[in-house]
Design a protein around this motif. Structure first.
Motif, PDB file in Angstrom:
ATOM      1  N   GLY A 198      40.068  88.700  28.149  1.00 53.43           N
ATOM      2  CA  GLY A 198      39.283  87.741  27.555  1.00 53.43           C
ATOM      3  C   GLY A 198      39.594  87.447  26.146  1.00 53.43           C
ATOM      4  N   GLY A 199      40.181  88.462  25.700  1.00 49.78           N
ATOM      5  CA  GLY A 199      40.364  88.285  23.921  1.00 49.78           C
ATOM      6  C   GLY A 199      41.360  87.321  23.467  1.00 49.78           C
ATOM      7  N   ASN A 200      41.003  86.811  22.388  1.00 49.17           N
ATOM      8  CA  ASN A 200      41.925  85.964  21.572  1.00 49.17           C
ATOM      9  C   ASN A 200      43.081  86.462  20.832  1.00 49.17           C
ATOM     10  N   LEU A 201      43.866  85.855  20.307  1.00 50.22           N
ATOM     11  CA  LEU A 201      45.173  86.345  19.616  1.00 50.22           C
ATOM     12  C   LEU A 201      44.754  87.266  18.391  1.00 50.22           C
ATOM     13  N   ASN A 202      43.743  86.814  17.636  1.00 51.13           N
ATOM     14  CA  ASN A 202      43.361  87.435  16.306  1.00 51.13           C
ATOM     15  C   ASN A 202      42.601  88.893  16.865  1.00 51.13           C
TER      16      ASN A 202
END
Length: 252
Positions: A198-202
């Motif tokens: 689920g994590g975003n790029l940052n």
């Protein structure tokens, strides 16, 4: 039975545009969101800002919050952190957990307002008690790190668990780290995998190298680097390739 989620996005956009033009405040706020996201309609941040403003002037809490986000990030308007803080404050006063969370973020970092960790924590806690998973993670961090008082590791662990179970990928990562400290590696891996999904790029950029420093997690570190390379730019691809070169036996 057909539901709104089954409807073509362009049809939803048309219906929202009609309702917003007739003064329906919820439709105005939703129209701002789909204009910002480009869902079923051409993306137009400036027009989204306008519709958020129309709904916000009628006291719509989420529109106030999103107007604040526009001011914070310069979406359809020049960036203005002080204006963002005012919008978040009004949304928070109307009981919106996202308004509390976003205002707390500004207070915690001293952006647009004087830095005030005590007030930030109080807002995170209010939002967390309303079920806001991202705020739960921040409450856990304040308690774990002892920002305002002596660390409270057990209370922090409980907030991290609630955040993780609530679906926040940063909370999932925080909870996994605490589980690793307790030698609960199998459970920790489960939450690290959930955070990866689920994590975003940052988040991936901030977390990938941290995993390299933890024993027995080379495969997950590689997976975090690979996902960042898929989402990111040339520097992320270079980081992934460099790790592969150091781990010739790893899966690519």
């Amino acid at each position: 039975m057909t539901t709104l989620s089954d409807t073509d996005p362009r049809t939803i956009a048309r219906l929202l545009l009609e309702a917003a033009g007739q003064g329906e405040v919820d439709a105005q706020a939703l129209l701002g969101q789909i204009l910002l996201d480009g869902q079923g309609i051409s993306r137009d941040a400036a027009l989204a800002f306008t519709w958020f403003g129309i709904a916000a002037r009628q006291g719509h809490a989420m529109a106030l919050n999103m107007l604040g986000r526009c001011h914070e990030h310069g979406w359809g308007c020049p960036p203005d952190l002080e204006a963002a803080a005012r919008c978040f404050q009004q949304a928070a006063e109307r009981g919106l957990d996202w308004g509390m969370y976003n205002l707390a973020n500004l207070l915690a970092t001293g952006r647009g307002v004087a830095q005030d960790h005590r007030q930030a924590f109080a807002l995170y806690l209010r939002a967390a008690e309303l079920g806001h998973a991202k705020s739960m993670n921040l409450v856990g961090r304040y308690l774990h790190e002892g920002v305002l008082a002596e660390p409270e590791p057990q209370a922090a662990l409980e907030w991290f668990r609630r955040s993780a179970e609530g679906g926040d990928f940063r909370g999932q990562f925080s909870y996994a780290l605490r589980l690793l400290e307790q030698d609960r590696a199998e459970q920790a891996r489960h939450w690290l995998e959930r955070a990866l999904a689920g994590g975003n790029l940052n988040f991936l950029r901030a977390s990938r190298d941290r995993l390299l420093a933890l024993p027995g997690l080379d495969d997950l570190a590689l997976a975090y680097h690979r996902r960042a390379a898929e989402l990111g730019d040339g520097s992320d691809h270079e980081s992934y390739q460099a790790l592969l070169a150091r781990q010739p036996g790893s899966l690519s």
